[in-house]
Design a protein around this motif. Sequence first.
Motif, PDB file in Angstrom:
ATOM      1  N   MET A   1       0.822  -1.189   0.000  1.00 21.78           N
ATOM      2  CA  MET A   1       0.000   0.000   0.000  1.00 21.78           C
ATOM      3  C   MET A   1       0.871   1.261   0.000  1.00 21.78           C
ATOM      4  SD  MET A   1      -3.419   0.976   2.113  1.00 21.78           S
ATOM      5  CE  MET A   1      -3.979  -0.644   2.057  1.00 21.78           C
ATOM      6  N   LYS A   2       2.062   1.141   0.562  1.00 23.41           N
ATOM      7  CA  LYS A   2       2.965   2.293   0.554  1.00 23.41           C
ATOM      8  C   LYS A   2       3.394   2.630  -0.866  1.00 23.41           C
ATOM      9  CE  LYS A   2       7.088   4.068   2.683  1.00 23.41           C
ATOM     10  NZ  LYS A   2       8.214   3.844   3.561  1.00 23.41           N
ATOM     11  N   THR A   3       3.595   1.601  -1.679  1.00 24.87           N
ATOM     12  CA  THR A   3       3.959   1.820  -3.078  1.00 24.87           C
ATOM     13  C   THR A   3       2.828   2.511  -3.825  1.00 24.87           C
ATOM     14  OG1 THR A   3       5.303  -0.174  -2.977  1.00 24.87           O
ATOM     15  CG2 THR A   3       4.771   0.677  -5.152  1.00 24.87           C
ATOM     16  N   ASN A   4       1.606   2.099  -3.557  1.00 21.33           N
ATOM     17  CA  ASN A   4       0.458   2.743  -4.196  1.00 21.33           C
ATOM     18  C   ASN A   4       0.360   4.211  -3.811  1.00 21.33           C
ATOM     19  OD1 ASN A   4      -0.235   0.345  -5.366  1.00 21.33           O
ATOM     20  ND2 ASN A   4      -1.759  -0.185  -3.835  1.00 21.33           N
ATOM     21  N   ALA A   5       0.587   4.510  -2.529  1.00 17.21           N
ATOM     22  CA  ALA A   5       0.550   5.903  -2.089  1.00 17.21           C
ATOM     23  C   ALA A   5       1.635   6.723  -2.789  1.00 17.21           C
ATOM     24  CB  ALA A   5       0.723   5.971  -0.572  1.00 17.21           C
ATOM     25  N   THR A   6       2.819   6.149  -2.918  1.00 17.81           N
ATOM     26  CA  THR A   6       3.913   6.851  -3.608  1.00 17.81           C
ATOM     27  C   THR A   6       3.565   7.099  -5.075  1.00 17.81           C
ATOM     28  OG1 THR A   6       5.488   5.788  -2.127  1.00 17.81           O
ATOM     29  CG2 THR A   6       6.367   6.769  -4.137  1.00 17.81           C
ATOM     30  N   LEU A   7       2.984   6.094  -5.723  1.00 12.75           N
ATOM     31  CA  LEU A   7       2.593   6.261  -7.119  1.00 12.75           C
ATOM     32  C   LEU A   7       1.524   7.344  -7.288  1.00 12.75           C
ATOM     33  CD1 LEU A   7       2.522   2.570  -8.360  1.00 12.75           C
ATOM     34  CD2 LEU A   7       4.138   4.350  -8.990  1.00 12.75           C
ATOM     35  N   PHE A   8       0.575   7.400  -6.364  1.00  9.38           N
ATOM     36  CA  PHE A   8      -0.450   8.447  -6.452  1.00  9.38           C
ATOM     37  C   PHE A   8       0.120   9.829  -6.164  1.00  9.38           C
ATOM     38  CE2 PHE A   8      -3.772   5.097  -6.149  1.00  9.38           C
ATOM     39  CZ  PHE A   8      -4.469   5.472  -7.288  1.00  9.38           C
ATOM     40  N   TRP A   9       1.134   9.926  -5.270  1.00 10.95           N
ATOM     41  CA  TRP A   9       1.785  11.221  -5.066  1.00 10.95           C
ATOM     42  C   TRP A   9       2.507  11.669  -6.329  1.00 10.95           C
ATOM     43  CZ3 TRP A   9       0.091  14.453  -1.883  1.00 10.95           C
ATOM     44  CH2 TRP A   9      -0.277  14.129  -0.594  1.00 10.95           C
ATOM     45  N   ILE A  10       3.177  10.724  -6.986  1.00 10.21           N
ATOM     46  CA  ILE A  10       3.856  11.057  -8.248  1.00 10.21           C
ATOM     47  C   ILE A  10       2.838  11.511  -9.283  1.00 10.21           C
ATOM     48  CG2 ILE A  10       5.154  10.046 -10.168  1.00 10.21           C
ATOM     49  CD1 ILE A  10       6.579   8.280  -8.057  1.00 10.21           C
ATOM     50  N   LEU A  11       1.713  10.810  -9.363  1.00 15.17           N
ATOM     51  CA  LEU A  11       0.671  11.174 -10.308  1.00 15.17           C
ATOM     52  C   LEU A  11       0.086  12.550  -9.999  1.00 15.17           C
ATOM     53  CD1 LEU A  11      -0.759   9.825 -12.732  1.00 15.17           C
ATOM     54  CD2 LEU A  11      -2.532   9.120 -11.137  1.00 15.17           C
ATOM     55  N   ALA A  12      -0.111  12.854  -8.720  1.00 15.33           N
ATOM     56  CA  ALA A  12      -0.644  14.166  -8.332  1.00 15.33           C
ATOM     57  C   ALA A  12       0.334  15.276  -8.712  1.00 15.33           C
ATOM     58  CB  ALA A  12      -0.918  14.193  -6.828  1.00 15.33           C
ATOM     59  N   ILE A  13       1.618  15.068  -8.441  1.00 11.88           N
ATOM     60  CA  ILE A  13       2.617  16.078  -8.795  1.00 11.88           C
ATOM     61  C   ILE A  13       2.650  16.272 -10.306  1.00 11.88           C
ATOM     62  CG2 ILE A  13       5.099  16.527  -8.811  1.00 11.88           C
ATOM     63  CD1 ILE A  13       5.175  15.127  -6.037  1.00 11.88           C
ATOM     64  N   PHE A  14       2.569  15.164 -11.059  1.00 10.64           N
ATOM     65  CA  PHE A  14       2.560  15.261 -12.513  1.00 10.64           C
ATOM     66  C   PHE A  14       1.376  16.098 -12.998  1.00 10.64           C
ATOM     67  CE2 PHE A  14       0.770  13.570 -16.461  1.00 10.64           C
ATOM     68  CZ  PHE A  14       1.783  13.892 -17.343  1.00 10.64           C
ATOM     69  N   PHE A  15       0.192  15.827 -12.475  1.00 11.76           N
ATOM     70  CA  PHE A  15      -0.980  16.575 -12.920  1.00 11.76           C
ATOM     71  C   PHE A  15      -0.896  18.045 -12.526  1.00 11.76           C
ATOM     72  CE2 PHE A  15      -3.382  12.522 -13.487  1.00 11.76           C
ATOM     73  CZ  PHE A  15      -3.725  12.746 -14.807  1.00 11.76           C
ATOM     74  N   PHE A  16      -0.360  18.350 -11.357  1.00  3.93           N
ATOM     75  CA  PHE A  16      -0.216  19.750 -10.970  1.00  3.93           C
ATOM     76  C   PHE A  16       0.786  20.471 -11.875  1.00  3.93           C
ATOM     77  CE2 PHE A  16      -1.705  18.501  -6.527  1.00  3.93           C
ATOM     78  CZ  PHE A  16      -2.979  18.968  -6.769  1.00  3.93           C
ATOM     79  N   LEU A  51      -6.198  10.434  -3.001  1.00  5.50           N
ATOM     80  CA  LEU A  51      -5.979   8.996  -2.939  1.00  5.50           C
ATOM     81  C   LEU A  51      -4.646   8.661  -2.280  1.00  5.50           C
ATOM     82  CD1 LEU A  51      -7.338   7.928  -6.416  1.00  5.50           C
ATOM     83  CD2 LEU A  51      -8.325   7.400  -4.197  1.00  5.50           C
ATOM     84  N   ALA A  52      -3.614   9.435  -2.582  1.00  4.79           N
ATOM     85  CA  ALA A  52      -2.308   9.196  -1.966  1.00  4.79           C
ATOM     86  C   ALA A  52      -2.367   9.428  -0.460  1.00  4.79           C
ATOM     87  CB  ALA A  52      -1.266  10.106  -2.603  1.00  4.79           C
ATOM     88  N   PHE A  53      -3.048  10.486  -0.038  1.00  7.09           N
ATOM     89  CA  PHE A  53      -3.174  10.762   1.393  1.00  7.09           C
ATOM     90  C   PHE A  53      -3.927   9.645   2.093  1.00  7.09           C
ATOM     91  CE2 PHE A  53      -5.691  12.572   4.872  1.00  7.09           C
ATOM     92  CZ  PHE A  53      -4.659  12.985   5.703  1.00  7.09           C
ATOM     93  N   TYR A  54      -5.026   9.195   1.483  1.00  5.82           N
ATOM     94  CA  TYR A  54      -5.825   8.126   2.095  1.00  5.82           C
ATOM     95  C   TYR A  54      -5.016   6.834   2.206  1.00  5.82           C
ATOM     96  CZ  TYR A  54      -9.196   4.399   2.572  1.00  5.82           C
ATOM     97  OH  TYR A  54      -9.859   3.278   2.980  1.00  5.82           O
ATOM     98  N   MET A  55      -4.328   6.477   1.144  1.00  6.93           N
ATOM     99  CA  MET A  55      -3.550   5.241   1.193  1.00  6.93           C
ATOM    100  C   MET A  55      -2.380   5.341   2.154  1.00  6.93           C
ATOM    101  SD  MET A  55      -3.534   3.585  -2.528  1.00  6.93           S
ATOM    102  CE  MET A  55      -5.060   2.988  -3.212  1.00  6.93           C
ATOM    103  N   GLY A  56      -1.776   6.513   2.246  1.00 12.05           N
ATOM    104  CA  GLY A  56      -0.701   6.695   3.220  1.00 12.05           C
ATOM    105  C   GLY A  56      -1.195   6.582   4.642  1.00 12.05           C
ATOM    106  N   ARG A  57      -2.355   7.180   4.925  1.00 11.84           N
ATOM    107  CA  ARG A  57      -2.923   7.078   6.276  1.00 11.84           C
ATOM    108  C   ARG A  57      -3.372   5.656   6.586  1.00 11.84           C
ATOM    109  NH1 ARG A  57      -2.355  10.156  10.271  1.00 11.84           N
ATOM    110  NH2 ARG A  57      -4.473   9.879  10.940  1.00 11.84           N
ATOM    111  N   SER A  58      -3.940   4.970   5.603  1.00 13.73           N
ATOM    112  CA  SER A  58      -4.364   3.583   5.818  1.00 13.73           C
ATOM    113  C   SER A  58      -3.160   2.691   6.092  1.00 13.73           C
ATOM    114  CB  SER A  58      -5.117   3.060   4.600  1.00 13.73           C
ATOM    115  OG  SER A  58      -6.311   3.765   4.426  1.00 13.73           O
ATOM    116  N   HIS A  59      -2.083   2.920   5.366  1.00 11.92           N
ATOM    117  CA  HIS A  59      -0.869   2.142   5.588  1.00 11.92           C
ATOM    118  C   HIS A  59      -0.301   2.409   6.975  1.00 11.92           C
ATOM    119  CE1 HIS A  59       2.896   0.115   4.791  1.00 11.92           C
ATOM    120  NE2 HIS A  59       3.542   1.192   5.185  1.00 11.92           N
TER     121      HIS A  59
END
Length: 138
Positions: A1-16, A51-59
């Motif tokens: 789940m940590k990997t998923n959170a990292t991937l979503f952070w990368i995706l968020a930065i890319f979109f911004f 999504l990254a925040f949620y997955m990070g908190r869940s992890h």
Amino acid sequence: MKTNATLFWILAIFFFLMCAVYVLWSLLDTGKVEWAGTLGIGLAGMLGAFLAFYMGRSHATQGGELPEDRLDANIDDGDPEMGFFSPWSWWPIILAAGCSLIFLALAVGMWIIYIGAALTAVALVGWVYEYYRGNFAH
């Protein structure tokens, strides 16, 4: 789940970053901001961040890696108790029919909602109180 959170952070930065590029490009091309694309790309970045925040908190709250995330885990390690399900119950099918009638009313006619709501209410009550009557009573 940590990997998923990292991937979503990368995706968020890319979109911004792409949102900023889109705004600059539209300013250079037309002299004004094109709001539909700017908001769409910016909201996609917000979705990635949420999504990254949620997955990070869940992890962080699950107390370590899940068995699904470990390479040395066995299949039985991730086999939780899913709950109790009535093996011979017909009430879920009746409930699905009532909900289908309610959604059918959106396309056909609103008068069908009354039939679907009544059927849904009967099915919910029947399913909840299934083990209070008959062969399986407590």
